[in-house]
Design a protein around this motif. Sequence first.
Motif, PDB file in Angstrom:
ATOM      1  N   GLY A   1      -6.432   9.663   1.504  1.00  0.00           N
ATOM      2  CA  GLY A   1      -6.151  10.066   2.870  1.00  0.00           C
ATOM      3  C   GLY A   1      -4.625  10.194   2.888  1.00  0.00           C
ATOM      4  O   GLY A   1      -3.780   9.798   2.166  1.00  0.00           O
ATOM      5  N   ASN A   2      -4.271  10.713   4.282  1.00  0.00           N
ATOM      6  CA  ASN A   2      -2.849  10.684   4.475  1.00  0.00           C
ATOM      7  C   ASN A   2      -2.357   9.474   4.998  1.00  0.00           C
ATOM      8  O   ASN A   2      -1.026   9.274   4.873  1.00  0.00           O
ATOM      9  CB  ASN A   2      -2.610  11.840   5.563  1.00  0.00           C
ATOM     10  N   PHE A   3      -3.039   8.333   5.019  1.00  0.00           N
ATOM     11  CA  PHE A   3      -2.644   6.966   5.740  1.00  0.00           C
ATOM     12  C   PHE A   3      -2.678   6.118   4.476  1.00  0.00           C
ATOM     13  O   PHE A   3      -3.794   6.272   3.718  1.00  0.00           O
ATOM     14  CB  PHE A   3      -3.481   6.654   6.896  1.00  0.00           C
ATOM     15  N   PRO A   4      -1.753   5.432   4.128  1.00  0.00           N
ATOM     16  CA  PRO A   4      -1.824   4.253   3.161  1.00  0.00           C
ATOM     17  C   PRO A   4      -2.842   3.280   3.462  1.00  0.00           C
ATOM     18  O   PRO A   4      -3.535   2.852   2.360  1.00  0.00           O
ATOM     19  CB  PRO A   4      -0.562   3.657   2.939  1.00  0.00           C
ATOM     20  N   GLU A   5      -3.259   2.858   4.640  1.00  0.00           N
ATOM     21  CA  GLU A   5      -4.236   1.963   5.085  1.00  0.00           C
ATOM     22  C   GLU A   5      -5.280   2.482   5.966  1.00  0.00           C
ATOM     23  O   GLU A   5      -5.169   3.480   6.697  1.00  0.00           O
ATOM     24  CB  GLU A   5      -3.666   1.090   5.914  1.00  0.00           C
TER      25      GLU A   5
ATOM     26  N   GLN B   1       8.036  -1.820  -8.172  1.00  0.00           N
ATOM     27  CA  GLN B   1       8.382  -2.624  -7.184  1.00  0.00           C
ATOM     28  C   GLN B   1       7.465  -3.419  -6.440  1.00  0.00           C
ATOM     29  O   GLN B   1       7.974  -4.034  -5.366  1.00  0.00           O
ATOM     30  CB  GLN B   1       9.069  -1.471  -6.194  1.00  0.00           C
ATOM     31  N   LEU B   2       6.318  -3.385  -6.739  1.00  0.00           N
ATOM     32  CA  LEU B   2       5.338  -4.280  -6.239  1.00  0.00           C
ATOM     33  C   LEU B   2       5.517  -5.800  -6.238  1.00  0.00           C
ATOM     34  O   LEU B   2       6.068  -6.142  -7.292  1.00  0.00           O
ATOM     35  CB  LEU B   2       3.827  -3.940  -6.553  1.00  0.00           C
ATOM     36  N   PRO B   3       5.112  -6.564  -5.244  1.00  0.00           N
ATOM     37  CA  PRO B   3       5.315  -8.190  -5.087  1.00  0.00           C
ATOM     38  C   PRO B   3       4.321  -8.511  -6.334  1.00  0.00           C
ATOM     39  O   PRO B   3       3.446  -8.010  -6.507  1.00  0.00           O
ATOM     40  CB  PRO B   3       5.027  -8.357  -3.846  1.00  0.00           C
TER      41      PRO B   3
ATOM     42  N   LEU C   1       0.915  -1.110  -0.031  1.00  0.00           N
ATOM     43  CA  LEU C   1      -0.041   0.047   0.230  1.00  0.00           C
ATOM     44  C   LEU C   1       0.834   1.169   0.056  1.00  0.00           C
ATOM     45  O   LEU C   1       0.714   2.246  -0.767  1.00  0.00           O
ATOM     46  CB  LEU C   1      -0.967   0.014   1.068  1.00  0.00           C
ATOM     47  N   ALA C   2       2.025   1.325   0.736  1.00  0.00           N
ATOM     48  CA  ALA C   2       2.814   2.460   0.677  1.00  0.00           C
ATOM     49  C   ALA C   2       3.630   2.530  -0.586  1.00  0.00           C
ATOM     50  O   ALA C   2       3.777   3.718  -1.037  1.00  0.00           O
ATOM     51  CB  ALA C   2       3.812   2.200   1.805  1.00  0.00           C
ATOM     52  N   MET C   3       3.648   1.362  -1.330  1.00  0.00           N
ATOM     53  CA  MET C   3       4.422   1.602  -2.443  1.00  0.00           C
ATOM     54  C   MET C   3       3.498   2.226  -3.483  1.00  0.00           C
ATOM     55  O   MET C   3       3.794   2.921  -4.297  1.00  0.00           O
ATOM     56  CB  MET C   3       4.968   0.127  -2.977  1.00  0.00           C
ATOM     57  N   MET C   4       2.232   1.636  -3.574  1.00  0.00           N
ATOM     58  CA  MET C   4       1.131   2.402  -4.439  1.00  0.00           C
ATOM     59  C   MET C   4       0.983   3.648  -4.155  1.00  0.00           C
ATOM     60  O   MET C   4       0.814   4.562  -4.853  1.00  0.00           O
ATOM     61  CB  MET C   4       0.020   1.356  -4.411  1.00  0.00           C
ATOM     62  N   ALA C   5       0.947   4.066  -2.942  1.00  0.00           N
ATOM     63  CA  ALA C   5       0.672   5.488  -2.552  1.00  0.00           C
ATOM     64  C   ALA C   5       1.920   6.254  -2.971  1.00  0.00           C
ATOM     65  O   ALA C   5       1.691   7.607  -3.357  1.00  0.00           O
ATOM     66  CB  ALA C   5       0.523   5.757  -1.034  1.00  0.00           C
ATOM     67  N   LYS C   6       3.058   5.794  -2.986  1.00  0.00           N
ATOM     68  CA  LYS C   6       4.229   6.539  -3.662  1.00  0.00           C
ATOM     69  C   LYS C   6       4.378   6.447  -5.070  1.00  0.00           C
ATOM     70  O   LYS C   6       5.198   7.053  -5.669  1.00  0.00           O
ATOM     71  CB  LYS C   6       5.546   6.188  -2.912  1.00  0.00           C
ATOM     72  N   GLY C   7       3.565   5.674  -5.929  1.00  0.00           N
ATOM     73  CA  GLY C   7       3.631   5.500  -7.240  1.00  0.00           C
ATOM     74  C   GLY C   7       4.713   4.520  -7.699  1.00  0.00           C
ATOM     75  O   GLY C   7       5.061   4.414  -8.626  1.00  0.00           O
TER      76      GLY C   7
ATOM     77  N   TYR D   1      -4.687  -6.163  -5.837  1.00  0.00           N
ATOM     78  CA  TYR D   1      -3.805  -5.626  -4.928  1.00  0.00           C
ATOM     79  C   TYR D   1      -4.590  -5.318  -3.710  1.00  0.00           C
ATOM     80  O   TYR D   1      -4.081  -5.422  -2.650  1.00  0.00           O
ATOM     81  CB  TYR D   1      -2.911  -4.621  -5.626  1.00  0.00           C
ATOM     82  N   GLN D   2      -5.532  -4.524  -3.991  1.00  0.00           N
ATOM     83  CA  GLN D   2      -6.475  -3.686  -2.823  1.00  0.00           C
ATOM     84  C   GLN D   2      -6.967  -4.901  -1.981  1.00  0.00           C
ATOM     85  O   GLN D   2      -6.939  -4.639  -0.712  1.00  0.00           O
ATOM     86  CB  GLN D   2      -7.546  -2.624  -3.700  1.00  0.00           C
ATOM     87  N   LEU D   3      -7.530  -5.905  -2.656  1.00  0.00           N
ATOM     88  CA  LEU D   3      -8.004  -6.966  -1.715  1.00  0.00           C
ATOM     89  C   LEU D   3      -6.963  -7.564  -0.724  1.00  0.00           C
ATOM     90  O   LEU D   3      -7.257  -7.981   0.399  1.00  0.00           O
ATOM     91  CB  LEU D   3      -8.776  -7.977  -2.558  1.00  0.00           C
ATOM     92  N   MET D   4      -5.693  -7.651  -1.556  1.00  0.00           N
ATOM     93  CA  MET D   4      -4.886  -8.696  -0.966  1.00  0.00           C
ATOM     94  C   MET D   4      -3.924  -7.737   0.109  1.00  0.00           C
ATOM     95  O   MET D   4      -3.127  -8.389   0.758  1.00  0.00           O
ATOM     96  CB  MET D   4      -3.994  -9.572  -1.709  1.00  0.00           C
ATOM     97  N   SER D   5      -3.911  -6.500  -0.120  1.00  0.00           N
ATOM     98  CA  SER D   5      -2.985  -5.698   0.660  1.00  0.00           C
ATOM     99  C   SER D   5      -3.442  -5.157   2.117  1.00  0.00           C
ATOM    100  O   SER D   5      -4.823  -5.203   2.179  1.00  0.00           O
ATOM    101  CB  SER D   5      -2.762  -4.443  -0.119  1.00  0.00           C
ATOM    102  N   GLY D   6      -2.635  -4.871   2.882  1.00  0.00           N
ATOM    103  CA  GLY D   6      -2.969  -4.224   4.312  1.00  0.00           C
ATOM    104  C   GLY D   6      -3.763  -5.304   5.178  1.00  0.00           C
ATOM    105  O   GLY D   6      -3.428  -6.478   5.077  1.00  0.00           O
ATOM    106  N   GLY D   7      -4.451  -4.810   5.870  1.00  0.00           N
ATOM    107  CA  GLY D   7      -5.127  -5.829   6.883  1.00  0.00           C
ATOM    108  C   GLY D   7      -6.737  -6.176   6.392  1.00  0.00           C
ATOM    109  O   GLY D   7      -7.498  -6.403   7.418  1.00  0.00           O
ATOM    110  N   LEU D   8      -6.929  -5.989   5.185  1.00  0.00           N
ATOM    111  CA  LEU D   8      -8.303  -6.112   4.673  1.00  0.00           C
ATOM    112  C   LEU D   8      -8.856  -7.610   5.190  1.00  0.00           C
ATOM    113  O   LEU D   8      -9.861  -7.508   5.448  1.00  0.00           O
ATOM    114  CB  LEU D   8      -8.539  -5.814   3.174  1.00  0.00           C
ATOM    115  N   MET D   9      -8.185  -8.665   4.581  1.00  0.00           N
ATOM    116  CA  MET D   9      -8.381  -9.746   4.953  1.00  0.00           C
ATOM    117  C   MET D   9      -8.971 -10.014   6.360  1.00  0.00           C
ATOM    118  O   MET D   9      -9.786 -10.487   6.921  1.00  0.00           O
ATOM    119  CB  MET D   9      -7.707 -10.855   4.312  1.00  0.00           C
ATOM    120  N   LEU D  10      -7.567  -9.791   7.132  1.00  0.00           N
ATOM    121  CA  LEU D  10      -7.684  -9.792   8.714  1.00  0.00           C
ATOM    122  C   LEU D  10      -9.110  -9.200   9.201  1.00  0.00           C
ATOM    123  O   LEU D  10      -9.754  -9.527  10.083  1.00  0.00           O
ATOM    124  CB  LEU D  10      -6.728  -9.386   9.284  1.00  0.00           C
TER     125      LEU D  10
END
Length: 313
Positions: A278-282, A170-172, A160-166, A232-241
Amino acid sequence: MRNLISSVSPHFYGTRSTKNIMLDVIIALIPAAIASVIIFGLRSLLVIFTCVAVCVVSEWAFEKLCKKEQTISDLSAVVTGMLLAFNLPVTIPLWQASLGSIIAIIVVKLLFGGIGQNFANPAITARIIMMTAFSGTMTNWAAPTAFKLLPDATTSATPLAMMAKGELDQLPTYLDMFLGNRGGCLGETCVLALLLGGVYLLVRRVISWHTPAAFLGTVLLMSLICGKDPLYQLMSGGLMLGAFFMATDYSTTPNTPLGKIIFGVGCGLITVLIRFWGNFPEGVSFSILLMNILTPYISKLTRSKPLIGGAGK
């Protein structure tokens, strides 16, 4: 009158106890715990053990001090400790993890009356407080260690931080995202493990499909509308958790099917708003906490209304 038993709502009768339900949740979290050790090393176990132990001891000590009935046997403190640990980076100092556990149990849960009476999810609220107080250590992501005993000293940005910075180049890969070979909190990276746990809870009927489907579906739809990569949006961050384990908390989310769908849609919309603008990536933690606050109003609006009628009407 001596045999009259009164307690707070909601009043549901069933054969399953709180302990049985919490045990199922613990079982569902075990795949993610194992994955965290494989991905980030044995320190994951130390963080999980610390959070669980401090949560249990805090609940025991508070109830002992206040001369209340002991509730640690219902395993809810264990679940809170595991969920909080899953929302922390593996590099978190143990004293900070301990402080977060005390906040989750005493401040968020017990001061509001204990299990079933807290207005917000204890683990999520504690994580947000820790992010505000310890922003440096809470965003210190270790690179995956691949079976090493200790976490790698090399830091790794989250997708998410990588996507926010463009930094899209470098994304996995999708496979790395699915298996958890990336930076992030110790219990949120392995989508496969979280899906296994979520399916287990659905099969055991500990949770219903309404909130996870509405939450994930809203993020998927909004990602497509906004031109973002939905996978990427579905698998990133704490969405699944968050969708399977925290947005389905009994005491802080609506108990009607329509209410659960509204809750999930609201979580999805807030998550997308924070992630994209927002200012937060997550935004998963913030979205669930905000919707927790709205839960009483959603439940009131969606509860069944009794039919009132009579002869001749």
